[in-house]
Scaffold this motif. Structure first.
Motif, PDB file in Angstrom:
ATOM      1  N   MET A   1       6.575  12.304  68.372  1.00 48.49           N
ATOM      2  CA  MET A   1       4.943  12.124  68.486  1.00 48.49           C
ATOM      3  C   MET A   1       4.475  12.445  67.217  1.00 48.49           C
ATOM      4  SD  MET A   1       2.813  11.127  70.607  1.00 48.49           S
ATOM      5  CE  MET A   1       1.152  11.181  70.942  1.00 48.49           C
ATOM      6  N   ASN A   2       5.088  13.048  66.267  1.00 49.02           N
ATOM      7  CA  ASN A   2       4.869  13.540  64.976  1.00 49.02           C
ATOM      8  C   ASN A   2       4.588  12.340  63.955  1.00 49.02           C
ATOM      9  OD1 ASN A   2       3.982  14.986  62.950  1.00 49.02           O
ATOM     10  ND2 ASN A   2       5.925  15.926  62.455  1.00 49.02           N
ATOM     11  N   GLN A   3       5.568  11.560  64.280  1.00 49.74           N
ATOM     12  CA  GLN A   3       5.606  10.388  63.463  1.00 49.74           C
ATOM     13  C   GLN A   3       4.370   9.117  63.700  1.00 49.74           C
ATOM     14  OE1 GLN A   3       7.662   9.330  61.000  1.00 49.74           O
ATOM     15  NE2 GLN A   3       8.987  11.199  61.335  1.00 49.74           N
ATOM     16  N   ILE A   4       3.833   9.146  65.016  1.00 51.17           N
ATOM     17  CA  ILE A   4       2.645   8.403  65.256  1.00 51.17           C
ATOM     18  C   ILE A   4       1.569   9.207  64.673  1.00 51.17           C
ATOM     19  CG2 ILE A   4       1.233   7.602  67.265  1.00 51.17           C
ATOM     20  CD1 ILE A   4       3.632   7.461  68.746  1.00 51.17           C
ATOM     21  N   GLY A   5       1.375  10.262  64.720  1.00 50.75           N
ATOM     22  CA  GLY A   5       0.155  11.106  64.244  1.00 50.75           C
ATOM     23  C   GLY A   5       0.189  10.812  62.520  1.00 50.75           C
ATOM     24  N   LEU A   6       1.414  10.904  62.014  1.00 48.31           N
ATOM     25  CA  LEU A   6       1.523  10.663  60.590  1.00 48.31           C
ATOM     26  C   LEU A   6       1.287   9.117  60.135  1.00 48.31           C
ATOM     27  CD1 LEU A   6       2.186  12.071  57.844  1.00 48.31           C
ATOM     28  CD2 LEU A   6       4.661  11.345  57.968  1.00 48.31           C
ATOM     29  N   GLY A   7       1.640   8.381  61.104  1.00 55.91           N
ATOM     30  CA  GLY A   7       1.209   7.128  60.884  1.00 55.91           C
ATOM     31  C   GLY A   7      -0.448   6.893  60.917  1.00 55.91           C
ATOM     32  N   PHE A   8      -0.994   7.213  61.647  1.00 56.13           N
ATOM     33  CA  PHE A   8      -2.458   7.200  61.995  1.00 56.13           C
ATOM     34  C   PHE A   8      -3.154   7.800  60.679  1.00 56.13           C
ATOM     35  CE2 PHE A   8      -1.993   6.657  66.640  1.00 56.13           C
ATOM     36  CZ  PHE A   8      -2.632   5.563  66.662  1.00 56.13           C
ATOM     37  N   GLN A   9      -2.602   8.931  60.357  1.00 61.40           N
ATOM     38  CA  GLN A   9      -3.255   9.700  59.161  1.00 61.40           C
ATOM     39  C   GLN A   9      -3.137   8.728  58.134  1.00 61.40           C
ATOM     40  OE1 GLN A   9      -1.126  13.373  58.116  1.00 61.40           O
ATOM     41  NE2 GLN A   9      -2.869  14.025  56.821  1.00 61.40           N
ATOM     42  N   VAL A  10      -1.927   8.157  57.595  1.00 64.62           N
ATOM     43  CA  VAL A  10      -1.772   7.211  56.584  1.00 64.62           C
ATOM     44  C   VAL A  10      -2.629   6.040  56.550  1.00 64.62           C
ATOM     45  CG1 VAL A  10      -0.268   5.781  55.331  1.00 64.62           C
ATOM     46  CG2 VAL A  10       0.517   8.002  55.977  1.00 64.62           C
ATOM     47  N   MET A  11      -2.600   5.446  58.036  1.00 66.92           N
ATOM     48  CA  MET A  11      -3.692   4.483  58.250  1.00 66.92           C
ATOM     49  C   MET A  11      -5.033   4.938  57.917  1.00 66.92           C
ATOM     50  SD  MET A  11      -4.399   2.281  61.751  1.00 66.92           S
ATOM     51  CE  MET A  11      -4.982   3.831  62.507  1.00 66.92           C
ATOM     52  N   ALA A  12      -5.410   5.909  58.179  1.00 68.72           N
ATOM     53  CA  ALA A  12      -7.109   6.155  58.057  1.00 68.72           C
ATOM     54  C   ALA A  12      -7.123   6.570  56.392  1.00 68.72           C
ATOM     55  CB  ALA A  12      -7.164   7.735  58.716  1.00 68.72           C
ATOM     56  N   TYR A  13      -6.119   7.090  55.667  1.00 71.58           N
ATOM     57  CA  TYR A  13      -6.386   7.067  54.300  1.00 71.58           C
ATOM     58  C   TYR A  13      -6.465   5.735  53.588  1.00 71.58           C
ATOM     59  CZ  TYR A  13      -5.112  12.208  54.394  1.00 71.58           C
ATOM     60  OH  TYR A  13      -4.908  13.551  54.799  1.00 71.58           O
TER      61      TYR A  13
END
Length: 49
Positions: A1-13
C-alpha cells in the motif's frame, strides 16, 4: 500500500507542476498583451482599388 501512496504523491507533484506552468504561461501572455496592445492595421489607399 505504501507504493500506491507514493505513486499518488508523485502524480500530485506532477500535476501541480504542469498546472503551475500553465498558470505562469497564462499570466505571462496577459502581461504581454497589456504591455503591447494590439494595433489596428493601417488602411492602405491602394487596397480599395
Amino acid at each position: 500500500m505504501n507504493q500506491i501512496g507514493l505513486g499518488f504523491q508523485v502524480m500530485a507533484y506532477g500535476l501541480a507542476g504542469v498546472f503551475s506552468c500553465l498558470i505562469i504561461f497564462f499570466f505571462t501572455i496577459k502581461a504581454l498583451l497589456f504591455l503591447f496592445p494590439d494595433k489596428p492595421e493601417a488602411k492602405n489607399a491602394d487596397a480599395n482599388q
